[in-house]
Design a protein around this motif. Structure first.
Motif, PDB file in Angstrom:
ATOM      1  N   ARG A 145      45.562  30.127  43.021  1.00 17.28           N
ATOM      2  CA  ARG A 145      44.994  30.906  44.108  1.00 17.28           C
ATOM      3  C   ARG A 145      44.734  32.320  43.606  1.00 17.28           C
ATOM      4  O   ARG A 145      45.656  33.080  43.326  1.00 17.28           O
ATOM      5  N   VAL A 146      43.455  32.655  43.469  1.00 15.44           N
ATOM      6  CA  VAL A 146      43.054  33.977  42.994  1.00 15.44           C
ATOM      7  C   VAL A 146      42.150  34.585  44.056  1.00 15.44           C
ATOM      8  O   VAL A 146      40.973  34.207  44.185  1.00 15.44           O
ATOM      9  N   GLY A 147      42.695  35.502  44.852  1.00 12.99           N
ATOM     10  CA  GLY A 147      41.940  36.037  45.983  1.00 12.99           C
ATOM     11  C   GLY A 147      41.562  34.896  46.906  1.00 12.99           C
ATOM     12  O   GLY A 147      42.397  34.048  47.244  1.00 12.99           O
ATOM     13  N   PRO A 148      40.299  34.782  47.288  1.00 14.69           N
ATOM     14  CA  PRO A 148      39.877  33.693  48.180  1.00 14.69           C
ATOM     15  C   PRO A 148      39.535  32.402  47.433  1.00 14.69           C
ATOM     16  O   PRO A 148      39.159  31.419  48.061  1.00 14.69           O
ATOM     17  N   TYR A 149      39.705  32.390  46.127  1.00  9.70           N
ATOM     18  CA  TYR A 149      39.249  31.259  45.325  1.00  9.70           C
ATOM     19  C   TYR A 149      40.410  30.374  44.872  1.00  9.70           C
ATOM     20  O   TYR A 149      41.535  30.841  44.690  1.00  9.70           O
ATOM     21  N   GLU A 150      40.096  29.101  44.674  1.00  9.13           N
ATOM     22  CA  GLU A 150      40.997  28.183  43.999  1.00  9.13           C
ATOM     23  C   GLU A 150      40.408  27.884  42.623  1.00  9.13           C
ATOM     24  O   GLU A 150      39.293  27.368  42.519  1.00  9.13           O
ATOM     25  N   VAL A 151      41.161  28.219  41.579  1.00  8.24           N
ATOM     26  CA  VAL A 151      40.681  28.100  40.206  1.00  8.24           C
ATOM     27  C   VAL A 151      41.440  26.971  39.535  1.00  8.24           C
ATOM     28  O   VAL A 151      42.647  27.073  39.306  1.00  8.24           O
ATOM     29  N   ASP A 152      40.754  25.866  39.206  1.00  5.28           N
ATOM     30  CA  ASP A 152      41.439  24.707  38.646  1.00  5.28           C
ATOM     31  C   ASP A 152      41.400  24.712  37.119  1.00  5.28           C
ATOM     32  O   ASP A 152      40.901  25.647  36.493  1.00  5.28           O
ATOM     33  N   ASP A 153      41.921  23.647  36.531  1.00  4.34           N
ATOM     34  CA  ASP A 153      42.041  23.596  35.073  1.00  4.34           C
ATOM     35  C   ASP A 153      40.707  23.351  34.392  1.00  4.34           C
ATOM     36  O   ASP A 153      40.625  23.382  33.152  1.00  4.34           O
ATOM     37  N   GLN A 154      39.640  23.103  35.155  1.00  3.58           N
ATOM     38  CA  GLN A 154      38.304  23.036  34.576  1.00  3.58           C
ATOM     39  C   GLN A 154      37.676  24.426  34.491  1.00  3.58           C
ATOM     40  O   GLN A 154      36.941  24.727  33.548  1.00  3.58           O
ATOM     41  N   ALA A 155      37.990  25.263  35.469  1.00  2.00           N
ATOM     42  CA  ALA A 155      37.404  26.603  35.510  1.00  2.00           C
ATOM     43  C   ALA A 155      38.128  27.578  34.592  1.00  2.00           C
ATOM     44  O   ALA A 155      37.497  28.463  34.002  1.00  2.00           O
ATOM     45  N   VAL A 156      39.457  27.440  34.466  1.00  2.00           N
ATOM     46  CA  VAL A 156      40.228  28.405  33.679  1.00  2.00           C
ATOM     47  C   VAL A 156      39.739  28.484  32.229  1.00  2.00           C
ATOM     48  O   VAL A 156      39.506  29.586  31.716  1.00  2.00           O
ATOM     49  N   PRO A 157      39.568  27.363  31.508  1.00  2.00           N
ATOM     50  CA  PRO A 157      39.076  27.487  30.130  1.00  2.00           C
ATOM     51  C   PRO A 157      37.715  28.171  30.037  1.00  2.00           C
ATOM     52  O   PRO A 157      37.452  28.903  29.073  1.00  2.00           O
ATOM     53  N   TYR A 158      36.851  27.932  31.005  1.00  2.00           N
ATOM     54  CA  TYR A 158      35.543  28.583  30.989  1.00  2.00           C
ATOM     55  C   TYR A 158      35.693  30.091  31.152  1.00  2.00           C
ATOM     56  O   TYR A 158      35.071  30.875  30.430  1.00  2.00           O
ATOM     57  N   ILE A 159      36.528  30.503  32.087  1.00  2.00           N
ATOM     58  CA  ILE A 159      36.765  31.935  32.298  1.00  2.00           C
ATOM     59  C   ILE A 159      37.303  32.575  31.026  1.00  2.00           C
ATOM     60  O   ILE A 159      36.864  33.664  30.618  1.00  2.00           O
ATOM     61  N   LEU A 160      38.237  31.899  30.372  1.00  2.00           N
ATOM     62  CA  LEU A 160      38.841  32.453  29.164  1.00  2.00           C
ATOM     63  C   LEU A 160      37.855  32.473  28.002  1.00  2.00           C
ATOM     64  O   LEU A 160      37.830  33.419  27.207  1.00  2.00           O
ATOM     65  N   ARG A 177      45.750  38.788  32.904  1.00  2.00           N
ATOM     66  CA  ARG A 177      46.918  39.224  33.681  1.00  2.00           C
ATOM     67  C   ARG A 177      46.849  38.667  35.109  1.00  2.00           C
ATOM     68  O   ARG A 177      47.852  38.175  35.647  1.00  2.00           O
ATOM     69  N   THR A 178      45.666  38.711  35.705  1.00  2.00           N
ATOM     70  CA  THR A 178      45.499  38.195  37.066  1.00  2.00           C
ATOM     71  C   THR A 178      45.758  36.692  37.116  1.00  2.00           C
ATOM     72  O   THR A 178      46.462  36.194  38.009  1.00  2.00           O
ATOM     73  N   LEU A 179      45.200  35.949  36.161  1.00  2.00           N
ATOM     74  CA  LEU A 179      45.409  34.500  36.123  1.00  2.00           C
ATOM     75  C   LEU A 179      46.882  34.164  35.879  1.00  2.00           C
ATOM     76  O   LEU A 179      47.414  33.193  36.443  1.00  2.00           O
ATOM     77  N   ASN A 180      47.547  34.967  35.058  1.00  2.00           N
ATOM     78  CA  ASN A 180      48.966  34.725  34.794  1.00  2.00           C
ATOM     79  C   ASN A 180      49.811  34.957  36.038  1.00  2.00           C
ATOM     80  O   ASN A 180      50.770  34.212  36.297  1.00  2.00           O
ATOM     81  N   GLU A 181      49.469  35.972  36.803  1.00  2.00           N
ATOM     82  CA  GLU A 181      50.182  36.194  38.066  1.00  2.00           C
ATOM     83  C   GLU A 181      50.000  34.994  38.996  1.00  2.00           C
ATOM     84  O   GLU A 181      50.954  34.512  39.611  1.00  2.00           O
ATOM     85  N   ALA A 182      48.766  34.493  39.084  1.00  2.00           N
ATOM     86  CA  ALA A 182      48.502  33.335  39.934  1.00  2.00           C
ATOM     87  C   ALA A 182      49.233  32.099  39.420  1.00  2.00           C
ATOM     88  O   ALA A 182      49.734  31.285  40.209  1.00  2.00           O
ATOM     89  N   ASP A 234      45.572  39.840  42.748  1.00  2.00           N
ATOM     90  CA  ASP A 234      44.507  40.647  43.330  1.00  2.00           C
ATOM     91  C   ASP A 234      43.307  40.685  42.390  1.00  2.00           C
ATOM     92  O   ASP A 234      43.445  40.873  41.177  1.00  2.00           O
ATOM     93  N   LEU A 235      42.146  40.545  42.970  1.00  2.00           N
ATOM     94  CA  LEU A 235      40.911  40.533  42.195  1.00  2.00           C
ATOM     95  C   LEU A 235      40.392  41.940  41.954  1.00  2.00           C
ATOM     96  O   LEU A 235      40.387  42.773  42.851  1.00  2.00           O
ATOM     97  N   GLY A 236      39.952  42.197  40.733  1.00  2.00           N
ATOM     98  CA  GLY A 236      39.130  43.356  40.486  1.00  2.00           C
ATOM     99  C   GLY A 236      37.684  43.010  40.780  1.00  2.00           C
ATOM    100  O   GLY A 236      37.330  41.837  40.956  1.00  2.00           O
ATOM    101  N   SER A 237      36.830  43.996  40.819  1.00  2.32           N
ATOM    102  CA  SER A 237      35.436  43.748  41.178  1.00  2.32           C
ATOM    103  C   SER A 237      34.730  42.873  40.139  1.00  2.32           C
ATOM    104  O   SER A 237      33.894  42.033  40.495  1.00  2.32           O
ATOM    105  N   GLU A 238      35.064  43.047  38.845  1.00  2.00           N
ATOM    106  CA  GLU A 238      34.404  42.264  37.799  1.00  2.00           C
ATOM    107  C   GLU A 238      34.772  40.787  37.905  1.00  2.00           C
ATOM    108  O   GLU A 238      33.910  39.911  37.869  1.00  2.00           O
TER     109      GLU A 238
END
Length: 216
Positions: free
Chosen positions: A14-29, A49-54, A61-65
Motif C-alpha cells: 500500500r503506497v498512498g492510494p495505490y496497491e503495488v504488486d510484485d509485477q510493478a515493483v521490479p519495473y519501478i526499480l 525508502r518509500t517502498l521499504n516502508e510499505a 507517503d508519496l512524493g510528487s515524483e
C-alpha cells in the motif's frame, strides 16, 4: 530490493492510494536505477525508502515524483505514451501468441536476472494483438550514414544493442558515452562532449572520421 519484492509477493504494498504488486515493483526499480545523475539518484533513494516502508507495513507517503510515476504505470494516465508504442511495436513484427512461450522465457531468465528477467520476458499486448503486421520486418543492413549515440550503462536500450545497430548500419558512426548510466543522452544528460559532437553533426551533416568516445 529483493526483500521489497518478496513482501509484494505476499501482499501488494500500500503506497498512498495505490496497491503495488510484485509485477510493478521490479519495473519501478528498473526504471529508477537507470540514471546516475545526483538528482535522479536522490529520487531513486526516496522511492526505495518509500517502498521499504510499505513492505514493512508502515505508512508510505508519496512524493510528487513517485505519485506521478505510479499514476502513469497503474492507471490509464500512461496510455497516451504506452498505447501508440504498443501499436507501433506490435505492428512491426509478429510476436508469439502462446502464453507458455513467455512463461518458459520467464523461467529461463530467473537464474541470471532474478529481479528484472521475469519482467523483461513477461507477456505483453503483442501476444493478443488483433492484427498481423502488414509488411515484412525491415531488414537493417545498409550503408546509410547515421550517428548512433549510446551510453555504456544504458539499462533501457543497451550498449550491446547499439553496437549491433552500428554493425548493421555499415555507414554509421557510434558515439559512446563511457562509464555512465543514462538513457536520454544528447541534450538531456548534460555531457558537453556528447552535445558538441552531435551539434556538429546536425549542423554540417558530416559524420566523425572515427567512432568518438566521451567520458563523464
Amino acid at each position: 530490493m529483493n526483500a521489497i519484492v518478496a513482501a509484494a509477493q505476499d501482499r501488494p504494498l500500500r503506497v498512498g492510494p495505490y496497491e503495488v504488486d510484485d509485477q510493478a515493483v521490479p519495473y519501478i526499480l528498473s526504471v529508477g536505477s537507470g540514471d546516475d545523475r545526483p538528482a535522479a539518484r536522490a529520487e531513486f533513494t526516496s522511492t526505495v525508502r518509500t517502498l521499504n516502508e510499505a513492505a514493512h507495513g508502515r505508512p508510505a507517503d508519496l512524493g510528487s515524483e513517485l505519485d506521478g510515476f505510479l499514476t502513469s504505470v497503474l492507471t490509464s494516465a500512461g496510455s497516451p505514451l504506452a498505447s501508440p508504442a504498443a501499436a507501433i511495436t506490435c505492428g512491426d513484427r509478429a510476436a508469439p501468441r502462446d502464453p507458455d512461450a513467455y512463461w518458459n522465457d520467464v523461467q529461463r531468465s530467473r537464474a541470471r536476472h532474478p529481479l528484472v528477467g521475469p519482467l523483461k520476458n513477461n507477456i505483453w499486448p503483442c501476444a493478443f494483438w488483433p492484427n498481423h503486421p502488414r509488411e515484412r520486418p525491415t531488414h537493417v543492413a545498409n550503408p546509410v550514414p547515421a550517428l548512433i549515440v549510446s551510453a555504456t550503462g544504458d539499462t533501457a536500450t543497451t550498449y550491446e544493442g547499439s553496437q549491433a545497430m552500428h554493425r548493421a548500419l555499415t555507414g554509421s558512426r557510434l558515439l559512446t558515452l563511457r562509464g555512465t548510466t543514462a538513457h536520454g543522452i544528447y541534450g538531456e544528460y548534460g555531457n558537453a562532449c556528447v552535445d558538441a559532437k552531435v551539434n556538429a553533426y546536425l549542423a554540417t551533416g558530416t559524420l566523425p572520421a572515427a567512432d568518438p568516445i566521451c567520458h563523464p
